[in-house]
Design a protein around this motif. Structure first.
Motif, PDB file in Angstrom:
ATOM      1  N   ASN A  37       1.021  -1.449   0.066  1.00  0.00           N
ATOM      2  CA  ASN A  37       0.198   0.090  -0.017  1.00  0.00           C
ATOM      3  C   ASN A  37       0.864   1.287  -0.067  1.00  0.00           C
ATOM      4  OD1 ASN A  37      -3.037  -0.590  -0.037  1.00  0.00           O
ATOM      5  ND2 ASN A  37      -2.216  -2.004   1.281  1.00  0.00           N
ATOM      6  N   VAL A  38       2.019   1.132   0.779  1.00  0.00           N
ATOM      7  CA  VAL A  38       2.941   2.369   0.678  1.00  0.00           C
ATOM      8  C   VAL A  38       3.519   2.576  -0.786  1.00  0.00           C
ATOM      9  CG1 VAL A  38       5.091   3.231   1.211  1.00  0.00           C
ATOM     10  CG2 VAL A  38       3.690   2.068   2.978  1.00  0.00           C
ATOM     11  N   PHE A  39       3.733   1.577  -1.429  1.00  0.00           N
ATOM     12  CA  PHE A  39       4.159   1.803  -2.740  1.00  0.00           C
ATOM     13  C   PHE A  39       3.229   2.059  -3.924  1.00  0.00           C
ATOM     14  CE2 PHE A  39       7.762  -1.838  -1.645  1.00  0.00           C
ATOM     15  CZ  PHE A  39       8.275  -0.615  -1.001  1.00  0.00           C
ATOM     16  N   LEU A  40       1.999   1.562  -3.768  1.00  0.00           N
ATOM     17  CA  LEU A  40       0.965   1.662  -4.507  1.00  0.00           C
ATOM     18  C   LEU A  40       0.194   2.961  -4.318  1.00  0.00           C
ATOM     19  CD1 LEU A  40      -0.904   0.209  -6.870  1.00  0.00           C
ATOM     20  CD2 LEU A  40      -2.342  -0.645  -4.686  1.00  0.00           C
ATOM     21  N   LEU A  41      -0.116   3.199  -3.152  1.00  0.00           N
ATOM     22  CA  LEU A  41      -0.971   4.515  -2.781  1.00  0.00           C
ATOM     23  C   LEU A  41      -0.139   5.358  -2.523  1.00  0.00           C
ATOM     24  CD1 LEU A  41      -4.081   2.279  -0.704  1.00  0.00           C
ATOM     25  CD2 LEU A  41      -3.785   3.034  -3.363  1.00  0.00           C
ATOM     26  N   GLY A  42       0.903   5.392  -1.669  1.00  0.00           N
ATOM     27  CA  GLY A  42       1.740   6.329  -1.176  1.00  0.00           C
ATOM     28  C   GLY A  42       2.592   6.881  -2.268  1.00  0.00           C
ATOM     29  N   LEU A  43       3.444   6.082  -2.964  1.00  0.00           N
ATOM     30  CA  LEU A  43       4.335   6.301  -3.927  1.00  0.00           C
ATOM     31  C   LEU A  43       3.705   6.450  -5.390  1.00  0.00           C
ATOM     32  CD1 LEU A  43       7.262   4.635  -2.593  1.00  0.00           C
ATOM     33  CD2 LEU A  43       6.971   6.877  -2.371  1.00  0.00           C
ATOM     34  N   GLU A  44       2.418   5.789  -5.547  1.00  0.00           N
ATOM     35  CA  GLU A  44       1.781   5.626  -6.739  1.00  0.00           C
ATOM     36  C   GLU A  44       2.702   4.933  -7.767  1.00  0.00           C
ATOM     37  OE1 GLU A  44       0.406   9.410  -7.975  1.00  0.00           O
ATOM     38  OE2 GLU A  44      -0.730   9.928  -6.038  1.00  0.00           O
TER      39      GLU A  44
END
Length: 160
Positions: A37-44
């Motif tokens: 979720n950090v990579f997908l939603l936070g860092l897009e």
């Protein structure tokens, strides 16, 4: 109650092993899902790239936990061999997650975070079943000799 006691005694080591595997798996799941979720939603970043990176990091944690806690009673057949097989089998298990996420995003055209997380959860569930079976079969082998609980006596008397 005697039947339940005998049943537990018969499967005691399996119950303990599954509990340990589940504990390590739960922590690895939190690491995997959190980083996904950090990579997908936070860092897009893209969903497949996010999944590969998150799984690589969580699998490294899982290897250490499973080798040195869950399956420590099993024969150690060499760090290089175990590590290679562990990550090869985790790569295969990762395919379950990638297929589920790819299916959700590219076939069903579901691009929202909730849908991609549901696909991730399904993939993790399928991958977990595969991992438990494959670790026991190929990575952490049954001990051919009993592993001692205590260190052997050295024959040297110590003053107390």
């Amino acid at each position: 109650m005697d039947f339940v006691k005998r049943l537990y005694e018969r499967f005691e080591s399996l119950v303990h092993e599954l509990a340990k595997f589940g504990s390590i798996g739960a922590i690895a799941f939190v690491i995997d899902t959190g980083l996904y979720n950090v990579f997908l939603l936070g860092l897009e970043w893209g969903p497949l790239t996010s999944k590969v990176l998150a799984t690589t990091i969580s699998a490294t944690f899982a290897y250490a936990g499973n080798r040195y806690w869950t399956f420590r009673h099993r024969e150690q057949s060499g760090l290089g061999r175990e590590y290679f097989l562990f990550f090869l089998l985790n790569g295969i298990a990762l395919l379950f997650g990638l297929l589920m996420i790819g299916f959700a995003k590219y076939t069903l055209h579901l691009h929202d975070g909730l849908s991609l997380n549901i696909a991730n959860f399904v993939g993790v569930g399928l991958g977990t079943l595969f991992r438990y079976w494959s670790y026991k079969k190929w990575v952490f082998l049954e001990a051919t000799e009993p592993i001692p609980v205590e260190l052997p006596e050295s024959g040297i008397k110590q003053d107390r």
